[in-house]
Design an enzyme around this catalytic site. Structure first.
Site, PDB file in Angstrom:
ATOM      1  N   LYS A 183       0.823  -1.151   0.088  1.00 25.68           N
ATOM      2  CA  LYS A 183       0.032  -0.153  -0.082  1.00 25.68           C
ATOM      3  C   LYS A 183       0.859   1.415   0.113  1.00 25.68           C
ATOM      4  O   LYS A 183       0.521   2.282  -0.463  1.00 25.68           O
ATOM      5  CB  LYS A 183      -1.202   0.077   1.268  1.00 25.68           C
ATOM      6  N   LYS A 195      -3.611 -11.082  -7.002  1.00 22.66           N
ATOM      7  CA  LYS A 195      -4.907 -11.195  -6.315  1.00 22.66           C
ATOM      8  C   LYS A 195      -6.041 -10.356  -7.039  1.00 22.66           C
ATOM      9  O   LYS A 195      -5.753  -9.234  -7.476  1.00 22.66           O
ATOM     10  CB  LYS A 195      -4.626 -10.494  -4.802  1.00 22.66           C
ATOM     11  N   LYS A 252     -10.295  -4.952  -5.236  1.00 19.05           N
ATOM     12  CA  LYS A 252     -11.388  -4.113  -5.669  1.00 19.05           C
ATOM     13  C   LYS A 252     -11.060  -2.785  -6.124  1.00 19.05           C
ATOM     14  O   LYS A 252     -11.656  -2.268  -6.687  1.00 19.05           O
ATOM     15  CB  LYS A 252     -12.316  -4.377  -4.131  1.00 19.05           C
TER      16      LYS A 252
END
Ligand code: TRP
Length: 335
Positions: free
Chosen positions: A115, A197, A200
């Site tokens: 992140k 992965k 979203k």
């Protein structure tokens, strides 16, 4: 122990439109615990602000996430459904646990590394201490079992380490939680890059199937899913795309990987992709209908939120007062 049932806790961030990865990896598993456990399912809005959010959108998604919990079958009479920021114990315990978590431990978290690479202009302290707040969520309720997707395994390990460390210093205070990570559907990969992965927040809409996508969109996305130059529906080297579709199909139909290989023997990718799309859409349609019904009744959602927060807050008091006493805070005056 004062609990009469074992405790389950899990949380979902209201930070994006949820994908079938969130559904299969986490939410679809929540319901099965409702009869035998005391279940807390939380909308973790405090975690969501570790990356910049549009306030109106965050608010709307908080309602949506709660509605989605219910649409996926979580009955508010049998589960404590609530919003994290409505229960002050999360922030309070989060701070205390920050002081029992090492800088080095947090620096090793792969999600933090990912992140901060993605949000290089906003590597804030909250992003760094995110896992401690998650540990607080879990430990605050003396949680025994935490159903999560495979990507949360490292955070869960840290929560266990923090609990054991605290117990080691002060004597038994927290239950050391176990993870519940479903085997087959734990990791749903991107349809465009099947070694990554499904996320979203992916910019490529074709890589992600969302719980609220209409049927035609779902069918189209699966049709376009990346596979390989072969034509056989089976697992194997270089077949990440097919294998991902197989595990999605398996999760939606309950069929095993072997059964799927047999079912599609000699039938090619076109047939297979269509079947995966149909299975997925069939499962999601009733959830979408219920979601839309709930979203139209904001007053009801607010009632559920209020009741959930009241119950959850009440259940934190005992642990919070124990923790305060153990670390040496003076007794809370009544004011
Ligand atoms: N970090 C989790 C995720 O992104 C969400 C979460 C926050 C959570 N607190 C939690 C999950 C406590 C389980 C338990 O998926």
């Amino acid at each position: 122990m004062y609990k009469d049932k074992k405790v389950v806790f899990s949380g979902v961030q209201p930070s994006g439109t949820l994908t079938i990865g969130n559904y299969l990896g986490a939410i679809s598993n929540f319901k099965k615990f409702s009869d035998d456990y005391r279940c807390y399912y939380c909308v973790v809005d405090m975690h969501a602000i570790t990356v910049r959010q549009n306030p109106a959108e965050l608010r709307r998604r908080t309602y949506e996430t709660l509605a989605l919990y219910m649409a996926c079958g979580l009955d508010p009479a049998k589960n404590v459904l609530f919003v994290q920021s409505h229960v002050s114990g999360h922030a309070e315990l989060g701070w205390i646990l920050d002081c029992y978590t090492m800088f080095g431990e947090l620096g090793r978290m792969t999600q933090f590394k990912d992140k901060s690479a993605k949000n290089a202009d906003n590597i804030n302290a909250g992003l760094f201490t995110y896992p401690t707040l998650m540990a607080a969520d879990i430990l605050l309720y003396q949680t025994d079992l935490v159903p999560v997707g495979a990507d949360q395994k490292q955070h869960l390990e840290l929560a266990r380490d923090i609990a054991m460390r605290f117990n080691g210093i002060y004597g038994d205070t927290f239950v050391v939680p176990e993870g519940y990570i479903p085997q087959n559907a734990a990791k749903i990969m991107s349809l465009a890059e099947p070694t990554k992965k499904m996320s979203k927040s992916d910019e490529n809409e074709n890589a992600v199937v969302r719980i609220l996508d209409p049927r035609d969109v779902i069918l189209r996305k699966f049709k376009r899913a990346v596979t390989d130059s072969g034509s056989e529906v089976r697992r194997g080297e270089g077949k990440d795309g097919v294998e991902n579709l197989m595990s999605i199909y398996s999760a939606f139909t309950g069929k095993t990987m072997d059964e799927i290989e047999r079912e599609f023997d000699g039938r090619g990718y076109g047939d297979f992709k269509a079947a995966v799309g149909e299975a997925c859409a069939d499962k999601l349609t009733p959830i979408q209908d219920e979601f839309n019904r709930l979203m139209a009744d904001k007053a009801y959602l607010e009632k559920v939120m209020a009741e959930g927060a009241r119950e959850a807050a009440h259940d934190t008091l005992r642990t919070m007062s124990k923790v305060r006493r153990k670390v040496g805070f003076t007794e809370m005056p009544r004011y």
